[in-house]
Design a protein around this motif. Sequence first.
Motif, PDB file in Angstrom:
ATOM      1  N   GLY A  21     -46.518  44.358  17.480  1.00 52.01           N
ATOM      2  CA  GLY A  21     -47.008  44.913  18.739  1.00 52.01           C
ATOM      3  C   GLY A  21     -46.087  44.518  19.870  1.00 52.01           C
ATOM      4  O   GLY A  21     -44.927  44.169  19.657  1.00 52.01           O
ATOM      5  N   GLY A  22     -46.620  44.548  21.087  1.00 48.63           N
ATOM      6  CA  GLY A  22     -45.809  44.160  22.236  1.00 48.63           C
ATOM      7  C   GLY A  22     -44.973  45.298  22.764  1.00 48.63           C
ATOM      8  O   GLY A  22     -45.467  46.406  22.997  1.00 48.63           O
ATOM      9  N   PHE A  23     -43.657  45.078  22.918  1.00 44.54           N
ATOM     10  CA  PHE A  23     -42.769  46.036  23.565  1.00 44.54           C
ATOM     11  C   PHE A  23     -41.769  46.634  22.585  1.00 44.54           C
ATOM     12  O   PHE A  23     -41.161  45.915  21.790  1.00 44.54           O
ATOM     13  N   LEU A  24     -41.614  47.957  22.671  1.00 43.41           N
ATOM     14  CA  LEU A  24     -40.508  48.642  22.019  1.00 43.41           C
ATOM     15  C   LEU A  24     -39.325  48.613  22.973  1.00 43.41           C
ATOM     16  O   LEU A  24     -39.454  48.963  24.149  1.00 43.41           O
ATOM     17  N   MET A  25     -38.174  48.181  22.473  1.00 44.18           N
ATOM     18  CA  MET A  25     -36.958  48.173  23.281  1.00 44.18           C
ATOM     19  C   MET A  25     -35.951  49.136  22.667  1.00 44.18           C
ATOM     20  O   MET A  25     -35.692  49.088  21.459  1.00 44.18           O
ATOM     21  N   PHE A  26     -35.413  50.020  23.483  1.00 45.10           N
ATOM     22  CA  PHE A  26     -34.406  50.983  23.047  1.00 45.10           C
ATOM     23  C   PHE A  26     -33.125  50.802  23.849  1.00 45.10           C
ATOM     24  O   PHE A  26     -33.171  50.455  25.033  1.00 45.10           O
ATOM     25  N   TYR A  27     -31.994  51.094  23.207  1.00 45.81           N
ATOM     26  CA  TYR A  27     -30.757  51.310  23.956  1.00 45.81           C
ATOM     27  C   TYR A  27     -30.547  52.820  23.996  1.00 45.81           C
ATOM     28  O   TYR A  27     -30.488  53.479  22.956  1.00 45.81           O
ATOM     29  N   ALA A  28     -30.443  53.390  25.208  1.00 41.75           N
ATOM     30  CA  ALA A  28     -30.445  54.849  25.387  1.00 41.75           C
ATOM     31  C   ALA A  28     -29.045  55.388  25.652  1.00 41.75           C
ATOM     32  O   ALA A  28     -28.259  54.792  26.397  1.00 41.75           O
ATOM     33  N   HIS A  29     -28.746  56.529  25.041  1.00 46.77           N
ATOM     34  CA  HIS A  29     -27.551  57.283  25.428  1.00 46.77           C
ATOM     35  C   HIS A  29     -27.919  58.390  26.405  1.00 46.77           C
ATOM     36  O   HIS A  29     -27.067  58.935  27.095  1.00 46.77           O
ATOM     37  N   ASP A  30     -29.217  58.729  26.455  1.00 51.03           N
ATOM     38  CA  ASP A  30     -29.727  59.699  27.435  1.00 51.03           C
ATOM     39  C   ASP A  30     -30.999  59.097  28.033  1.00 51.03           C
ATOM     40  O   ASP A  30     -32.108  59.330  27.556  1.00 51.03           O
ATOM     41  N   ARG A  31     -30.816  58.284  29.051  1.00 50.83           N
ATOM     42  CA  ARG A  31     -31.903  57.494  29.632  1.00 50.83           C
ATOM     43  C   ARG A  31     -33.050  58.362  30.151  1.00 50.83           C
ATOM     44  O   ARG A  31     -34.221  58.095  29.882  1.00 50.83           O
ATOM     45  N   ASN A  32     -32.723  59.409  30.881  1.00 50.01           N
ATOM     46  CA  ASN A  32     -33.763  60.241  31.486  1.00 50.01           C
ATOM     47  C   ASN A  32     -34.598  60.962  30.434  1.00 50.01           C
ATOM     48  O   ASN A  32     -35.821  61.075  30.559  1.00 50.01           O
ATOM     49  N   LYS A  33     -33.933  61.458  29.396  1.00 49.82           N
ATOM     50  CA  LYS A  33     -34.654  62.144  28.327  1.00 49.82           C
ATOM     51  C   LYS A  33     -35.614  61.184  27.622  1.00 49.82           C
ATOM     52  O   LYS A  33     -36.769  61.530  27.340  1.00 49.82           O
ATOM     53  N   LEU A  34     -35.133  59.964  27.354  1.00 52.20           N
ATOM     54  CA  LEU A  34     -35.977  58.970  26.690  1.00 52.20           C
ATOM     55  C   LEU A  34     -37.165  58.583  27.563  1.00 52.20           C
ATOM     56  O   LEU A  34     -38.301  58.513  27.078  1.00 52.20           O
ATOM     57  N   LEU A  35     -36.918  58.360  28.844  1.00 51.96           N
ATOM     58  CA  LEU A  35     -37.998  58.005  29.770  1.00 51.96           C
ATOM     59  C   LEU A  35     -39.060  59.099  29.820  1.00 51.96           C
ATOM     60  O   LEU A  35     -40.265  58.818  29.757  1.00 51.96           O
ATOM     61  N   HIS A  36     -38.618  60.338  29.935  1.00 52.79           N
ATOM     62  CA  HIS A  36     -39.545  61.464  30.017  1.00 52.79           C
ATOM     63  C   HIS A  36     -40.369  61.588  28.734  1.00 52.79           C
ATOM     64  O   HIS A  36     -41.595  61.784  28.781  1.00 52.79           O
ATOM     65  N   THR A  37     -39.701  61.445  27.589  1.00 53.87           N
ATOM     66  CA  THR A  37     -40.379  61.595  26.295  1.00 53.87           C
ATOM     67  C   THR A  37     -41.418  60.508  26.081  1.00 53.87           C
ATOM     68  O   THR A  37     -42.545  60.783  25.653  1.00 53.87           O
ATOM     69  N   MET A  38     -41.053  59.259  26.369  1.00 54.03           N
ATOM     70  CA  MET A  38     -41.992  58.160  26.136  1.00 54.03           C
ATOM     71  C   MET A  38     -43.159  58.198  27.126  1.00 54.03           C
ATOM     72  O   MET A  38     -44.287  57.853  26.777  1.00 54.03           O
ATOM     73  N   ALA A  39     -42.889  58.628  28.349  1.00 56.09           N
ATOM     74  CA  ALA A  39     -43.981  58.774  29.326  1.00 56.09           C
ATOM     75  C   ALA A  39     -44.965  59.841  28.857  1.00 56.09           C
ATOM     76  O   ALA A  39     -46.192  59.681  28.974  1.00 56.09           O
ATOM     77  N   LYS A  40     -44.433  60.926  28.313  1.00 55.63           N
ATOM     78  CA  LYS A  40     -45.281  61.996  27.785  1.00 55.63           C
ATOM     79  C   LYS A  40     -46.127  61.503  26.617  1.00 55.63           C
ATOM     80  O   LYS A  40     -47.254  61.952  26.408  1.00 55.63           O
TER      81      LYS A  40
END
Length: 326
Positions: free
Chosen positions: A287-306
């Motif tokens: 559990g806790g936090f998922l940590m990603f290293y992003a090559h497309d930060r905005n796309k990842l942020l939008h997807t995870m928020a959704k």
Amino acid sequence: MIIARSPLRITLGGGGTDLPSYYLEHEGFLVAAAIDKYVYVTVMRPFTEGVYLKYSQLEHVDKVMDVKHPIIREALLMQDLKTPQTEITTLADIPAGTGLGSSGSFTTALLKALYAHRRKLIHPQELAELACHIEIDRLGEPIGKQDQYISAYGGITCFTFHKDNRVTAEPLKLDTDTMYDLEDNLLLFFTGFARSAGTILKDQHTRSQKNDEEMLRNLHYVKELGYRSRKALESGNATLFGELMHEHWEHKKRRSGNMSNPQIDEWYELGVRNGAVGGKLVGAGGGGFLMFYAHDRNKLLHTMAKAGLEEVRFRFDFEGTKVVLS
């Protein structure tokens, strides 16, 4: 009144090799980073005798031995107070049980505040060793040493856990551009699941002590990934570091059936398909936090928020455990 704060942490490679059940036989290595999310501890002398505690519970006892909070009890016992007259309050930016090393951060902040209250100095190395002594030796928790050390030292730091119980720390040789790259593209998302690290790590501890070949092979490989992660970051290749995170996560999941769950796996795959190079659960797992290293930060942020996951933004902390008010 004394207020001390201690940073939480993320692990960048080699996590799991800091348990005594592993490093006393095979030597451990990892890279960890302190972040600007903190545990705070205040210590003051009240007007009346006794021990007053304010954390998720309230305690008021006359004798230190009667304190229910195990870490506070052991830390106070080590102070050898003849007539206890102490009030301790704790606060945190992030809840416990979320994989960011809050227990080690709490212990280092508590010890720093207690020492400052008695006008005593303590070096980060000694602070980390004392915190480990409380959690591992006195309380018998089946945990590692990275949380106490990275919170005491701060920064982005490489730790080697030697067979003779020594721990050496050296800063990761990171250029400024790579550091800013990591701060911009390493993203933390809260899964909503909290758990006890000790519960997850107990199986690893037991199997390592029994020289379980599968567990030891896994940890040997993860240690090698730690070295490779250091090399990738010091050479400025953050994308390779992201790929190594994915490789680490695949090996980490094999250590225990409790390391992940179908919902976490689904979110992880969603992230990798939508802007992430790689990632992992931070901490012991479960559990806790998922940590990603992003090559497309905005796309990842939008997807995870959704998907309903909240991002927690952070920067690195280079001060470690410190007194912020005295």
